[in-house]
Design a protein around this motif. Structure first.
Motif, PDB file in Angstrom:
ATOM      1  N   SER A   1       5.226 -30.070 -31.617  1.00 20.85           N
ATOM      2  CA  SER A   1       3.883 -30.611 -31.821  1.00 20.85           C
ATOM      3  C   SER A   1       3.772 -31.936 -31.071  1.00 20.85           C
ATOM      4  CB  SER A   1       3.628 -30.831 -33.317  1.00 20.85           C
ATOM      5  OG  SER A   1       4.405 -31.907 -33.786  1.00 20.85           O
ATOM      6  N   LEU A   2       2.571 -32.394 -30.888  1.00 22.26           N
ATOM      7  CA  LEU A   2       2.321 -33.653 -30.192  1.00 22.26           C
ATOM      8  C   LEU A   2       2.980 -34.825 -30.920  1.00 22.26           C
ATOM      9  CD1 LEU A   2       0.929 -35.168 -27.916  1.00 22.26           C
ATOM     10  CD2 LEU A   2      -1.106 -35.343 -29.373  1.00 22.26           C
ATOM     11  N   VAL A   3       2.960 -34.805 -32.216  1.00 25.46           N
ATOM     12  CA  VAL A   3       3.587 -35.877 -33.010  1.00 25.46           C
ATOM     13  C   VAL A   3       5.087 -35.920 -32.753  1.00 25.46           C
ATOM     14  CG1 VAL A   3       4.048 -36.674 -35.358  1.00 25.46           C
ATOM     15  CG2 VAL A   3       1.784 -35.792 -34.770  1.00 25.46           C
ATOM     16  N   GLU A   4       5.718 -34.758 -32.702  1.00 25.61           N
ATOM     17  CA  GLU A   4       7.157 -34.722 -32.443  1.00 25.61           C
ATOM     18  C   GLU A   4       7.493 -35.251 -31.052  1.00 25.61           C
ATOM     19  OE1 GLU A   4       8.543 -30.897 -35.118  1.00 25.61           O
ATOM     20  OE2 GLU A   4       7.580 -30.528 -33.163  1.00 25.61           O
ATOM     21  N   VAL A   5       6.697 -34.899 -30.069  1.00 26.63           N
ATOM     22  CA  VAL A   5       6.933 -35.375 -28.704  1.00 26.63           C
ATOM     23  C   VAL A   5       6.757 -36.888 -28.628  1.00 26.63           C
ATOM     24  CG1 VAL A   5       6.057 -35.302 -26.334  1.00 26.63           C
ATOM     25  CG2 VAL A   5       6.335 -33.181 -27.622  1.00 26.63           C
ATOM     26  N   VAL A   6       5.706 -37.402 -29.249  1.00 25.12           N
ATOM     27  CA  VAL A   6       5.458 -38.853 -29.233  1.00 25.12           C
ATOM     28  C   VAL A   6       6.591 -39.584 -29.942  1.00 25.12           C
ATOM     29  CG1 VAL A   6       3.927 -40.663 -30.104  1.00 25.12           C
ATOM     30  CG2 VAL A   6       2.964 -38.669 -28.977  1.00 25.12           C
ATOM     31  N   MET A   7       7.056 -39.074 -31.041  1.00 26.14           N
ATOM     32  CA  MET A   7       8.162 -39.718 -31.771  1.00 26.14           C
ATOM     33  C   MET A   7       9.439 -39.710 -30.934  1.00 26.14           C
ATOM     34  SD  MET A   7       7.073 -41.007 -34.506  1.00 26.14           S
ATOM     35  CE  MET A   7       8.602 -41.394 -35.295  1.00 26.14           C
ATOM     36  N   ALA A   8       9.715 -38.634 -30.259  1.00 28.01           N
ATOM     37  CA  ALA A   8      10.919 -38.555 -29.423  1.00 28.01           C
ATOM     38  C   ALA A   8      10.843 -39.567 -28.282  1.00 28.01           C
ATOM     39  CB  ALA A   8      11.082 -37.141 -28.878  1.00 28.01           C
ATOM     40  N   ILE A   9       9.690 -39.646 -27.637  1.00 30.48           N
ATOM     41  CA  ILE A   9       9.519 -40.608 -26.541  1.00 30.48           C
ATOM     42  C   ILE A   9       9.651 -42.032 -27.061  1.00 30.48           C
ATOM     43  CG2 ILE A   9       7.838 -41.543 -24.905  1.00 30.48           C
ATOM     44  CD1 ILE A   9       6.878 -38.652 -24.474  1.00 30.48           C
ATOM     45  N   THR A  10       9.088 -42.312 -28.222  1.00 29.23           N
ATOM     46  CA  THR A  10       9.179 -43.656 -28.807  1.00 29.23           C
ATOM     47  C   THR A  10      10.627 -44.022 -29.111  1.00 29.23           C
ATOM     48  OG1 THR A  10       6.981 -43.381 -29.798  1.00 29.23           O
ATOM     49  CG2 THR A  10       8.384 -45.118 -30.701  1.00 29.23           C
ATOM     50  N   LEU A  11      11.365 -43.112 -29.694  1.00 27.55           N
ATOM     51  CA  LEU A  11      12.767 -43.388 -30.012  1.00 27.55           C
ATOM     52  C   LEU A  11      13.590 -43.606 -28.747  1.00 27.55           C
ATOM     53  CD1 LEU A  11      13.349 -40.904 -32.969  1.00 27.55           C
ATOM     54  CD2 LEU A  11      13.175 -43.398 -33.072  1.00 27.55           C
ATOM     55  N   ILE A  12      13.351 -42.803 -27.739  1.00 24.37           N
ATOM     56  CA  ILE A  12      14.062 -42.981 -26.470  1.00 24.37           C
ATOM     57  C   ILE A  12      13.717 -44.333 -25.852  1.00 24.37           C
ATOM     58  CG2 ILE A  12      14.219 -42.130 -24.098  1.00 24.37           C
ATOM     59  CD1 ILE A  12      13.987 -39.292 -25.275  1.00 24.37           C
ATOM     60  N   ALA A  13      12.444 -44.715 -25.883  1.00 27.08           N
ATOM     61  CA  ALA A  13      12.015 -46.005 -25.321  1.00 27.08           C
ATOM     62  C   ALA A  13      12.656 -47.171 -26.053  1.00 27.08           C
ATOM     63  CB  ALA A  13      10.493 -46.119 -25.370  1.00 27.08           C
ATOM     64  N   ILE A  14      12.807 -47.059 -27.365  1.00 27.25           N
ATOM     65  CA  ILE A  14      13.433 -48.132 -28.143  1.00 27.25           C
ATOM     66  C   ILE A  14      14.876 -48.347 -27.692  1.00 27.25           C
ATOM     67  CG2 ILE A  14      14.279 -48.695 -30.463  1.00 27.25           C
ATOM     68  CD1 ILE A  14      11.676 -47.502 -31.562  1.00 27.25           C
ATOM     69  N   VAL A  15      15.535 -47.313 -27.257  1.00 27.88           N
ATOM     70  CA  VAL A  15      16.919 -47.416 -26.803  1.00 27.88           C
ATOM     71  C   VAL A  15      16.996 -47.802 -25.325  1.00 27.88           C
ATOM     72  CG1 VAL A  15      19.023 -46.086 -26.423  1.00 27.88           C
ATOM     73  CG2 VAL A  15      17.758 -45.814 -28.546  1.00 27.88           C
ATOM     74  N   ILE A  16      16.182 -47.202 -24.488  1.00 28.71           N
ATOM     75  CA  ILE A  16      16.280 -47.367 -23.038  1.00 28.71           C
ATOM     76  C   ILE A  16      15.766 -48.724 -22.559  1.00 28.71           C
ATOM     77  CG2 ILE A  16      15.452 -46.447 -20.833  1.00 28.71           C
ATOM     78  CD1 ILE A  16      17.542 -44.700 -22.107  1.00 28.71           C
ATOM     79  N   ILE A  17      14.661 -49.223 -23.085  1.00 27.94           N
ATOM     80  CA  ILE A  17      14.064 -50.469 -22.593  1.00 27.94           C
ATOM     81  C   ILE A  17      15.040 -51.651 -22.698  1.00 27.94           C
ATOM     82  CG2 ILE A  17      12.242 -52.166 -23.029  1.00 27.94           C
ATOM     83  CD1 ILE A  17      10.333 -49.810 -23.424  1.00 27.94           C
ATOM     84  N   PRO A  18      15.730 -51.868 -23.825  1.00 30.16           N
ATOM     85  CA  PRO A  18      16.702 -52.978 -23.858  1.00 30.16           C
ATOM     86  C   PRO A  18      17.852 -52.800 -22.862  1.00 30.16           C
ATOM     87  CG  PRO A  18      16.161 -52.293 -26.082  1.00 30.16           C
ATOM     88  CD  PRO A  18      15.543 -51.296 -25.155  1.00 30.16           C
ATOM     89  N   ILE A  19      18.262 -51.574 -22.636  1.00 31.19           N
ATOM     90  CA  ILE A  19      19.334 -51.333 -21.656  1.00 31.19           C
ATOM     91  C   ILE A  19      18.853 -51.703 -20.260  1.00 31.19           C
ATOM     92  CG2 ILE A  19      20.705 -49.526 -20.546  1.00 31.19           C
ATOM     93  CD1 ILE A  19      20.873 -48.171 -23.303  1.00 31.19           C
ATOM     94  N   ILE A  20      17.640 -51.342 -19.914  1.00 28.51           N
ATOM     95  CA  ILE A  20      17.084 -51.683 -18.593  1.00 28.51           C
ATOM     96  C   ILE A  20      16.941 -53.189 -18.460  1.00 28.51           C
ATOM     97  CG2 ILE A  20      15.019 -51.509 -17.155  1.00 28.51           C
ATOM     98  CD1 ILE A  20      14.708 -48.632 -18.196  1.00 28.51           C
TER      99      ILE A  20
END
Length: 168
Positions: free
Chosen positions: A29-48
């Motif tokens: 569902s759209l909610v699941e996709v948005v949540m997955a992207i948000t969780l990935i961004a929370i991890v990836i942005i500080p690493i970058i």
């Protein structure tokens, strides 16, 4: 040993078996996709961000090391040079040897004029006076202070060293 198969068993009592439960194969569902992207961004942005900070820090450290090397080379050349009133030729040669523009280095010359007494209470203390020599003439027992400043190509790093030179 008993074997299981995927074939349906037909009931003999006349009742129909219950239909299999619906499996969900429609995707996410759209909610699941948005949540997955948000969780990935929370991890990836500080690493970058940490990577960018590390690269900038490494670059600055390299520039500081280059400036320090050029500065030390210039100070060594002044120390080894014969006693003169002006050491610009030696100082600029240190930067030229590194492939840098001689305009990236400046030198300020001072000489020491002693006071009337060794003790400041009894007389006037000595002081540093502008100029490499007294009246542009090298005198015996002259003490000089050469302040050398080197600036990096990007003008982000500037370092200074003082060299005291004397024939005492």
């Amino acid at each position: 040993m008993r074997r299981f198969s995927n074939r349906r068993v037909r009931r003999t009592d006349g009742e129909q078996p219950a239909p299999p439960a619906k499996t969900r194969d429609e995707g996410f569902s759209l909610v699941e996709v948005v949540m997955a992207i948000t969780l990935i961004a929370i991890v990836i942005i500080p690493i970058i961000e940490a990577t960018f900070v590390s690269v900038k820090s490494s670059s600055t450290a390299r520039i500081v090391a280059e400036v320090d090397t050029a500065l030390q080379n210039a100070a060594d050349r002044v120390t080894r040079a014969p006693n003169l009133c002006d050491y610009d030729e030696y100082i600029q040669a240190a930067l030229i040897a590194k492939g840098w523009d001689p305009s990236q280095v400046t030198a300020i010359y001072q000489h020491y004029e002693p006071g009337t007494s060794l003790k400041a209470i009894d007389g006037t203390p000595g002081q540093w006076v502008a100029g490499g020599c007294i009246g542009n003439t090298r005198t015996p027992r002259l003490i000089q202070k050469v302040t050398i400043t080197v600036t990096s190509n990007q003008e982000s790093v500037q370092r200074t060293i003082e060299v005291v030179k004397s024939d005492v």
